[in-house]
Scaffold this active site. Structure first.
Site, mmCIF file in Angstrom:
data_model
loop_
_atom_site.group_PDB
_atom_site.id
_atom_site.type_symbol
_atom_site.label_atom_id
_atom_site.label_comp_id
_atom_site.label_asym_id
_atom_site.label_seq_id
_atom_site.Cartn_x
_atom_site.Cartn_y
_atom_site.Cartn_z
ATOM 1 C CG ASN A 110 39.615 8.066 -24.076
ATOM 2 O OD1 ASN A 110 38.772 7.190 -24.292
ATOM 3 N ND2 ASN A 110 39.398 9.337 -24.359
ATOM 4 C CG HIS A 112 39.297 12.448 -28.426
ATOM 5 N ND1 HIS A 112 38.123 12.630 -27.740
ATOM 6 C CD2 HIS A 112 39.448 13.524 -29.227
ATOM 7 C CE1 HIS A 112 37.582 13.781 -28.111
ATOM 8 N NE2 HIS A 112 38.371 14.340 -29.005
ATOM 9 C CB SER A 139 44.618 11.116 -30.264
ATOM 10 O OG SER A 139 44.613 12.130 -31.243
ATOM 11 C CG ASP A 148 39.092 14.327 -24.673
ATOM 12 O OD1 ASP A 148 39.141 13.160 -24.258
ATOM 13 O OD2 ASP A 148 38.054 14.846 -25.112
HETATM 14 C C1 GRF Z 1 34.818 6.024 -30.837
HETATM 15 O O1 GRF Z 1 34.694 6.898 -31.914
HETATM 16 C C2 GRF Z 1 35.848 6.518 -29.859
HETATM 17 O O2 GRF Z 1 36.900 7.211 -30.465
HETATM 18 C C3 GRF Z 1 35.053 7.457 -29.006
HETATM 19 O O3 GRF Z 1 33.806 6.841 -28.865
HETATM 20 C C4 GRF Z 1 33.561 5.992 -29.983
HETATM 21 C C5 GRF Z 1 33.282 4.628 -29.433
HETATM 22 O O4 GRF Z 1 32.899 3.722 -30.432
HETATM 23 N N1 GRF Z 1 35.729 7.708 -27.763
HETATM 24 P P1 GRF Z 1 32.813 2.169 -30.094
HETATM 25 O O5 GRF Z 1 31.872 2.013 -28.905
HETATM 26 O O6 GRF Z 1 34.188 1.679 -29.783
HETATM 27 O O7 GRF Z 1 32.226 1.542 -31.321
#
Ligand code: GRF
Length: 216
Positions: A110, A112, A139, A148
């Site tokens: 993932n 984050h 991260s 997370d």
């Molecule tokens: C990103 O900021 C990611 O870190 C978080 O959700 C957002 C997703 O953005 N988990 P995208 O759909 O990849 O544009």
């Protein structure tokens, strides 16, 4: 050359990280992964439109009216059907069931938008500003049962400026996400292939030992 690691990206929204993963691979086909599926719980997600344009297979199913376990079983089935080896969550706005996380343990990544373990959960940029942090960031981590909290694979820092609000900070962090996630995924895919290579050479040498023993 080892086969590319088959990756599914799981999204709920705009899909900019998915696009970054795809672009990184397009610029250098020698990368160690290939995107074989983009899956979403939101059929109208913008990221699905992008994926289709890129020629990547897509799958979507609304989660409303299903239990978390039922939904995750459907998601798991489509991952298995596409022989997915790694799952990259990228803006997937839904908690996963424990059995799904356990089944994919070590194969579920993932991204984050904070410097974990700081600011787990939502609204990370506003919380970084309120806390007076000097840096925000992002991260890439392995997903475990606790939200997370899995092992961090890679991080990128972004300096917080005096004029920043949550939106401006989010925009700069997102640029770093797009740089970080593809590199982290590629490294992880390579490590996966290397560990498989080590295991198969271990079992080959075990086998030779057995045969040698039998011939004596
Ligand atoms: C990103 O900021 C990611 O870190 C978080 O959700 C957002 C997703 O953005 N988990 P995208 O759909 O990849 O544009």
């Amino acid at each position: 050359m080892a086969e590319k690691v088959r990756v599914a990206v799981v999204i709920s929204g705009r899909g900019s990280n998915m696009l970054a993963l795809s672009e990184y691979k397009r610029r250098d086909p020698g990368r160690h992964y290939e995107l074989v599926l983009v899956a979403s719980n939101v059929p109208e997600a913008r990221g699905l439109v992008l994926a289709k344009r890129l020629g990547i297979k897509t799958w979507s199913m609304r989660h409303q009216g299903m239990t978390r376990e039922e939904y995750d079983a459907a998601l798991d089935a489509v991952l298995v059907e596409h022989q997915v080896e790694l799952v990259a969550l990228a803006g997937y706005m839904r908690l996963l069931s424990t059995w799904f996380v356990e089944k994919w343990e070590g194969r579920l990544l993932n991204i984050h938008p904070s410097l974990l373990p700081l600011h787990k959960g939502l609204d990370t940029h506003r919380r970084a500003l309120l806390a007076g942090d000097e840096h925000g960031g992002c991260s890439v981590h392995l997903v475990t049962a606790e939200l997370d909290s899995g092992p961090v694979l890679a991080q990128a820092k972004v300096r917080i400026l005096p004029r920043d609000d949550a939106e401006s900070l989010a925009a700069r962090v997102l640029e770093e996400e797009h740089r970080l996630y593809p590199i982290a995924l590629d490294n992880y895919a390579l490590a996966l292939r290397e560990s498989e290579g080590n295991q198969s050479s271990l079992s080959r040498s075990d086998g030779e030992g057995d045969r040698g023993g039998g011939a004596d």
